[in-house]
Design a protein around this motif. Sequence first.
Motif, PDB file in Angstrom:
ATOM      1  N   LEU A  28       0.744  -1.225   0.072  1.00 36.91           N
ATOM      2  CA  LEU A  28       0.162   0.036   0.342  1.00 36.91           C
ATOM      3  C   LEU A  28       0.820   1.297   0.086  1.00 36.91           C
ATOM      4  CD1 LEU A  28      -2.758   1.264   0.173  1.00 36.91           C
ATOM      5  CD2 LEU A  28      -2.630   1.160   2.821  1.00 36.91           C
ATOM      6  N   THR A  29       2.063   1.163   0.883  1.00 32.68           N
ATOM      7  CA  THR A  29       2.940   2.369   0.747  1.00 32.68           C
ATOM      8  C   THR A  29       3.545   2.618  -0.472  1.00 32.68           C
ATOM      9  OG1 THR A  29       3.278   1.905   3.057  1.00 32.68           O
ATOM     10  CG2 THR A  29       5.078   3.154   1.865  1.00 32.68           C
ATOM     11  N   ALA A  67      -5.883   5.479  -0.084  1.00 34.72           N
ATOM     12  CA  ALA A  67      -5.628   6.484  -1.078  1.00 34.72           C
ATOM     13  C   ALA A  67      -6.573   6.742  -2.013  1.00 34.72           C
ATOM     14  CB  ALA A  67      -4.127   6.065  -1.552  1.00 34.72           C
ATOM     15  N   GLN A  68      -6.502   7.791  -2.534  1.00 33.86           N
ATOM     16  CA  GLN A  68      -7.572   8.360  -3.556  1.00 33.86           C
ATOM     17  C   GLN A  68      -7.039   8.996  -4.799  1.00 33.86           C
ATOM     18  OE1 GLN A  68     -10.852  10.859  -1.738  1.00 33.86           O
ATOM     19  NE2 GLN A  68     -10.563  12.028  -3.315  1.00 33.86           N
ATOM     20  N   PHE A  89      -8.361   3.104  -3.160  1.00 31.70           N
ATOM     21  CA  PHE A  89      -7.715   2.064  -2.817  1.00 31.70           C
ATOM     22  C   PHE A  89      -7.632   1.900  -1.336  1.00 31.70           C
ATOM     23  CE2 PHE A  89      -6.370   3.857  -6.704  1.00 31.70           C
ATOM     24  CZ  PHE A  89      -5.990   2.981  -7.664  1.00 31.70           C
ATOM     25  N   SER A  90      -8.294   1.007  -0.782  1.00 34.45           N
ATOM     26  CA  SER A  90      -8.425   0.855   0.548  1.00 34.45           C
ATOM     27  C   SER A  90      -8.073  -0.737   0.990  1.00 34.45           C
ATOM     28  CB  SER A  90     -10.095   0.750   0.763  1.00 34.45           C
ATOM     29  OG  SER A  90     -10.305   0.606   2.077  1.00 34.45           O
ATOM     30  N   ILE A 106     -10.161  -1.800  -4.731  1.00 32.51           N
ATOM     31  CA  ILE A 106     -10.238  -0.753  -5.594  1.00 32.51           C
ATOM     32  C   ILE A 106     -11.819  -0.390  -5.838  1.00 32.51           C
ATOM     33  CG2 ILE A 106      -9.340   0.032  -7.618  1.00 32.51           C
ATOM     34  CD1 ILE A 106      -7.264  -2.074  -7.876  1.00 32.51           C
ATOM     35  N   TYR A 107     -12.197   0.759  -5.479  1.00 33.75           N
ATOM     36  CA  TYR A 107     -13.281   1.135  -5.675  1.00 33.75           C
ATOM     37  C   TYR A 107     -13.596   2.404  -6.756  1.00 33.75           C
ATOM     38  CZ  TYR A 107     -14.578  -1.627  -1.274  1.00 33.75           C
ATOM     39  OH  TYR A 107     -14.651  -2.465  -0.164  1.00 33.75           O
TER      40      TYR A 107
END
Length: 228
Positions: free
Chosen positions: A33-34, A70-71, A81-82, A116-117
Amino acid sequence: MDGELSMRDNILRTIRDKSNLQTQVFDNTYDVLTQLKDVLHEMSAELNDQLDQLDRRVRIEYRDRGKFEAQLNVGADMLIFSMHTNVFQFNREHVIFQNSYVQKNKNNSYCGMINIYNFLTDSFKYNRNADEGYLIGRIFVNRENQYFVEGKRQITLKHNNFGTAVIDKEALLNIVEIAVQYSLEFDLLVPPYDSVKLVSVDQMNTKIENSKMQTGKRLGYKFNSDDI
């Protein structure tokens, strides 16, 4: 007495082994994620430089939404992104168990998950809290940083590739670019007349002026994940 000690030893061993496994998977997923946040930040900056030559009115906006999210805003679309904080195991019928890498060691199938939404940017801009977002993909990462992508057909990595490559920035960039392209082509459809023909007084009198009607790209239509 010996039986009780043996059972307790098994419990302690299971706790130790599973905790170590889950911690490793969590740490790997968080590291991914980072890296993903770095990819999104760099990609937005590069695209904005290119857009300056085409149309300054259009911007790509990156936003860090906190420790696990993050968006990325791309025109009328927003990608979120969650990362889920838990570690998952696939159900026994999942196609991933046909993979030789997983068959070799069951622990390889334990994965962290980054969803991923796809939302409409206006849903957040105008506080349309009833609007719907869509899960268009999810990234799975295991204890060895092997990865697997599941979702809509355009951003799916075939299950038999799981165990053949470690996830890195190049792979993440490819996933993000395909997700963005899919979202841009995933158009907002006019909802079927019958699904919106009734509206309550409360909906019309809502305090949030722009939230009177629910909006979603496939509102009133079925939205199913493609087969892997």
